[in-house]
Scaffold this motif. Structure first.
Motif, PDB file in Angstrom:
ATOM      1  N   PHE A 167       0.841  -1.208   0.000  1.00 56.88           N
ATOM      2  CA  PHE A 167       0.000   0.000   0.000  1.00 56.88           C
ATOM      3  C   PHE A 167       0.878   1.260   0.000  1.00 56.88           C
ATOM      4  N   HIS A 168       1.959   1.221   0.742  1.00 56.38           N
ATOM      5  CA  HIS A 168       2.868   2.363   0.834  1.00 56.38           C
ATOM      6  C   HIS A 168       3.407   2.745  -0.553  1.00 56.38           C
ATOM      7  N   GLU A 169       3.984   1.768  -1.226  1.00 57.53           N
ATOM      8  CA  GLU A 169       4.569   2.062  -2.539  1.00 57.53           C
ATOM      9  C   GLU A 169       3.492   2.471  -3.540  1.00 57.53           C
ATOM     10  N   PHE A 170       2.321   1.862  -3.385  1.00 51.42           N
ATOM     11  CA  PHE A 170       1.215   2.233  -4.263  1.00 51.42           C
ATOM     12  C   PHE A 170       0.818   3.699  -4.037  1.00 51.42           C
ATOM     13  N   GLY A 171       0.946   4.164  -2.779  1.00 45.51           N
ATOM     14  CA  GLY A 171       0.675   5.577  -2.482  1.00 45.51           C
ATOM     15  C   GLY A 171       1.648   6.488  -3.227  1.00 45.51           C
ATOM     16  N   HIS A 172       2.932   6.107  -3.254  1.00 43.03           N
ATOM     17  CA  HIS A 172       3.892   6.863  -4.074  1.00 43.03           C
ATOM     18  C   HIS A 172       3.468   6.799  -5.540  1.00 43.03           C
ATOM     19  N   GLY A 173       3.031   5.607  -5.944  1.00 39.09           N
ATOM     20  CA  GLY A 173       2.599   5.412  -7.324  1.00 39.09           C
ATOM     21  C   GLY A 173       1.485   6.384  -7.696  1.00 39.09           C
ATOM     22  N   VAL A 231       7.594  13.841   0.709  1.00 37.69           N
ATOM     23  CA  VAL A 231       7.291  12.817  -0.297  1.00 37.69           C
ATOM     24  C   VAL A 231       6.639  11.577   0.310  1.00 37.69           C
ATOM     25  N   GLU A 232       6.859  11.327   1.611  1.00 39.50           N
ATOM     26  CA  GLU A 232       6.282  10.131   2.226  1.00 39.50           C
ATOM     27  C   GLU A 232       4.839  10.337   2.695  1.00 39.50           C
ATOM     28  N   LEU A 233       4.324  11.529   2.587  1.00 36.60           N
ATOM     29  CA  LEU A 233       2.923  11.734   2.993  1.00 36.60           C
ATOM     30  C   LEU A 233       1.943  10.899   2.146  1.00 36.60           C
ATOM     31  N   PRO A 234       1.993  11.004   0.808  1.00 39.84           N
ATOM     32  CA  PRO A 234       1.033  10.220   0.016  1.00 39.84           C
ATOM     33  C   PRO A 234       1.195   8.710   0.180  1.00 39.84           C
ATOM     34  N   SER A 235       2.421   8.245   0.465  1.00 41.82           N
ATOM     35  CA  SER A 235       2.629   6.803   0.613  1.00 41.82           C
ATOM     36  C   SER A 235       2.163   6.333   1.985  1.00 41.82           C
ATOM     37  N   GLN A 236       2.568   7.061   3.010  1.00 41.05           N
ATOM     38  CA  GLN A 236       2.240   6.602   4.362  1.00 41.05           C
ATOM     39  C   GLN A 236       0.749   6.729   4.669  1.00 41.05           C
ATOM     40  N   VAL A 289      12.900  11.569   7.453  1.00 38.54           N
ATOM     41  CA  VAL A 289      11.762  12.055   6.656  1.00 38.54           C
ATOM     42  C   VAL A 289      10.492  11.231   6.862  1.00 38.54           C
ATOM     43  N   TYR A 290      10.682   9.931   7.160  1.00 39.44           N
ATOM     44  CA  TYR A 290       9.500   9.088   7.350  1.00 39.44           C
ATOM     45  C   TYR A 290       8.693   9.562   8.558  1.00 39.44           C
ATOM     46  N   MET A 291       9.421   9.952   9.613  1.00 38.33           N
ATOM     47  CA  MET A 291       8.696  10.395  10.805  1.00 38.33           C
ATOM     48  C   MET A 291       8.121  11.796  10.616  1.00 38.33           C
TER      49      MET A 291
HETATM   50 ZN    ZN Z   1       8.241   5.645   0.769  1.00 38.83          ZN
END
Ligand code: ZN
Length: 677
Positions: free
Chosen positions: A466-472, A495-500, A610-612
């Motif tokens: 799901f995470h990578e699909f969010g980046h997608g 950049v990690e907002l849409p994925s996370q 950045v993830y946090m």
């Molecule tokens: Zn990511």
């Protein structure tokens, strides 16, 4: 007599296919070098034409012309750099060692082109009225030149370029060393007590691995995360857990020596930062991110670190109690953590990963992610087996808007293999743009799921998908004019907002019921299992947060004031961990020698946090959906229009505030991790 000679055309020189997907079926190794050479040359002459333009500099004849340049080079580079990550060969690896420095040098030549920079400055200082997106492109381009040293003296700039080239070589070797150590290490087991505790799905994967490594009938475990994690979770034999764990934490310092490389990288980065007017590499990197300063990052980390230390100590105590209860007379060590955590998890929640897996068949999880996208944004995905792919395991889809119009293409590369680097990531073969023609994006998601039929995923892998699909989706739904500002070309801590945020839907009961269906009965996952999944969400979060934050602090330490004077990598690591008073038995998620995020490229350096940072945004942002409805049309539209479509065309905090109506709060993150007091 007529001699006919077969002329093989380099596919990189043919017109781009309608889909924009590269001609994977015809690209051969021989084509790359030639295409790179042509790409460099064409780009050089395009730049020269911009510089030699007798007209006074304008946005159109300078910035937009720059944006249009380098097409041929981008075309080969995206294929090449995608494949050296996802399907490399010895040939590609050695060519990579040659191409990377040349590629870096090529871009340095552009950013150190004084005539070009003076044209950009003329536009910056000029009176032209620009639209918001144009202004953003202008400012970002100007900043990228300044950050590359455009304002420095010739000598200083040459030094910055030299450093860039040397770093590019070093980080490539660093990554290749990690891959080498990862591929070399094998724990080969045969039947008997060595296998005690390992469930069937783990044994099957290990058997398949043995098969692939030509050791039929045996069981092979490796230090790739998808192999070592279940081993550490289930293997009863403590010595074996210790052995594989130690091999893992030695990665990059085993048959190879990344320690020496780290010291060189850190020193060069520090020197470059000073030349560019910053105190440290951390300051330099943060200047171009949403967080702005290392102090702002440390402030966030500290706010989470204290509650998570308290929690991880409680967790360690639980594990030690479990050891004692089983009659074990030893102190908990790092390699015991997963094993006893699994036992506590079972005792407390009666939840066995193995019970869950039959509900998470890869194809079903994939459909689940597509369905979430459909309910949120009205878009759908159609499989297209007729399109070329670079490996038989890759599946191609087209993404379609609710009204039937084409959004772009989405390639999914699911499985682990030796030719692929570890981890999971999203990348592009073509970015969306609307400069002239409407260019549709071609997006790729890579994962490292162990290949089996059926392929059943664990919860972490489900989240990864799901995470990578969010980046997608960020790449696919982009709707901007300029490629450089498109899709995921945003500040690194945004950049990690849409994925996370996508991960939240993956575990929503309502969503689980639709896609998590038992492989045999096709029945949806029962409520009691869903309740258990929800109950375990905050379980072991003290550990997860500690290992992650420890790595964040380690990253900042390397790129702070003391990093470059470190005499010894291991000592430096130890003292960085002492400073934050880290609990002994939890190691940072990555030790320096295999900390690829920060040492296989500049991108994530001083940026593992950045993830946090983004988690603050995604946790707070998801609250909006919880408040208004998980698939509330207006909220979804606002997220799409204000975040996903905008790419890097607007300052990220502005985008977020437009979506949420206010600045993000940190409390939802603490709540989600069970860390709020
Ligand atoms: Zn990511």
């Amino acid at each position: 007599m007529i001699f006919e000679r077969e002329i093989t055309v380099n596919p990189f020189f043919e017109p781009v296919s309608e889909s924009g997907i590269p001609a994977f079926d015809r690209i051969e190794f021989e084509h790359y070098r030639e295409a790179f050479e042509k790409g460099f040359a064409e780009h050089d002459s395009e730049i020269k034409a911009i510089v030699d333009n007798p007209e006074p500099p304008t946005f159109l004849n300078t910035l937009e012309a720059l944006e249009r340049s380098g097409h041929q080079l981008k075309r080969v580079a995206t294929v090449f750099f995608n494949l050296t990550s996802s399907d490399t060969t010895d040939e590609l690896q050695s060519l990579e060692l040659e191409i990377v420095p040349a590629y870096t040098a090529h871009h340095s030549r552009i950013t150190s082109n004084a005539a070009l920079f003076s044209r950009i400055r003329a536009v910056v200082e000029g009176e032209e009225t620009l639209q918001a997106e144009q202004l953003q492109l202008l400012n970002e381009t100007d900043k990228s030149f300044v950050r590359a040293g455009a304002k420095l003296s010739d000598n200083e700039r040459h030094r910055v370029n030299d450093i860039g080239e040397e770093l590019a070589g070093l980080v490539t070797v660093f990554g290749q060393n990690v891959l080498k150590d990862t591929n070399e290490y094998e724990l080969v087991l045969e039947n008997g007590e060595d296998l005690l505790g390992l469930p069937d799905f783990v044994l099957n994967a290990a058997m398949a691995e043995a098969e692939a490594k030509e050791k039929p009938g045996k069981y092979v475990f490796t230090i790739s995360r998808s192999s070592i994690t279940p081993f550490l979770q289930y293997a009863e034999k403590r010595e074996l857990r210790e052995e594989i764990y130690n091999a893992y934490t030695q990665c990059g310092a085993n048959s190879t020596d990344n320690h020496a490389i780290i010291q060189k990288i850190v020193r060069l980065r520090a020197e470059r930062a000073r030349l560019l007017g910053f105190d440290t590499h951390g300051d330099y990197m943060l200047d171009d991110r949403m967080a702005k300063t290392p102090a702002a990052v440390t402030d966030l980390l500290d706010r989470v670190w204290k509650p998570c230390q308290k929690k991880v100590e409680e967790e360690a105590e639980d594990l030690q109690n479990m050891i004692q209860a089983e009659g074990g007379n030893f102190e908990l060590e790092p390699w015991d953590w997963w094993y006893y955590t699994e036992k506590v998890r079972k005792a407390r929640f009666d939840l066995d990963e193995e019970l869950l897996k039959p509900y998470f068949k890869l194809e079903n999880v994939c459909d689940g992610a597509f369905e979430v996208a459909r309910r949120l944004y009205g878009i759908s995905f159609r499989r297209r087996d007729d399109l070329p792919v670079y490996h038989p395991d890759v599946v191609a889809y087209e993404a379609i808007e609710a009204d039937g119009s084409l959004i772009g293409y989405f390639l999914f590369d699911f499985y682990m293999r030796q030719s692929k680097r570890g981890g999971a990531w999203m990348s592009t073969f073509r970015d969306q743009s609307n400069l002239g023609d409407s260019i549709k994006p071609v997006i790729i998601n890579c994962c490292n799921f162990p290949k089996s039929d059926p392929c059943l995923l664990g919860m972490e892998e489900v989240r990864t998908l799901f995470h990578e699909f969010g980046h997608g989706l960020h790449g696919l739904l982009s709707d901007v004019r300029y490629e450089s500002l498109s899709g995921t070309n945003v500040k690194q801590d945004f950049v990690e907002l849409p994925s996370q945020i996508m991960e939240h839907w993956a575990v929503e009961p309502e969503v689980l019921k639709s896609y998590a269906r038992h492989i045999d009965s096709d029945k949806p996952i029962p409520d009691d299992l869903i309740e258990k999944i929800k109950a375990t969400e905050t379980f072991n979060q003290g550990f997860a947060t500690t290992e992650y934050l420890a790595a964040c602090y380690l990253d900042l330490a390397w790129h702070g004031a003391d990093g470059e004077s470190a005499e010894d990598v291991k000592d430096f690591e130890a003292s960085a961990m002492e400073k934050i008073e880290k609990i002994r038995i939890v190691d940072p998620r990555y030790k320096s020698s295999y900390f690829q995020h920060i040492f296989t490229g500049d991108h994530y350096s001083a940026g593992y946090y950045v993830y946090m940072w983004a988690e603050v945004l995604d946790a707070d942002g998801y609250e909006a959906f919880k408040e208004n409805g998980l698939f509330d049309e207006a909220t979804a539209r606002s997220f799409r229009e204000n975040i996903l479509e905008k790419g890097g065309t607007v300052d990220p905090m502005t985008l977020y505030k437009t979506f949420r109506g206010r600045e993000p709060a940190v409390e939802p993150l603490l709540n989600n991790r069970g860390l709020s007091s």
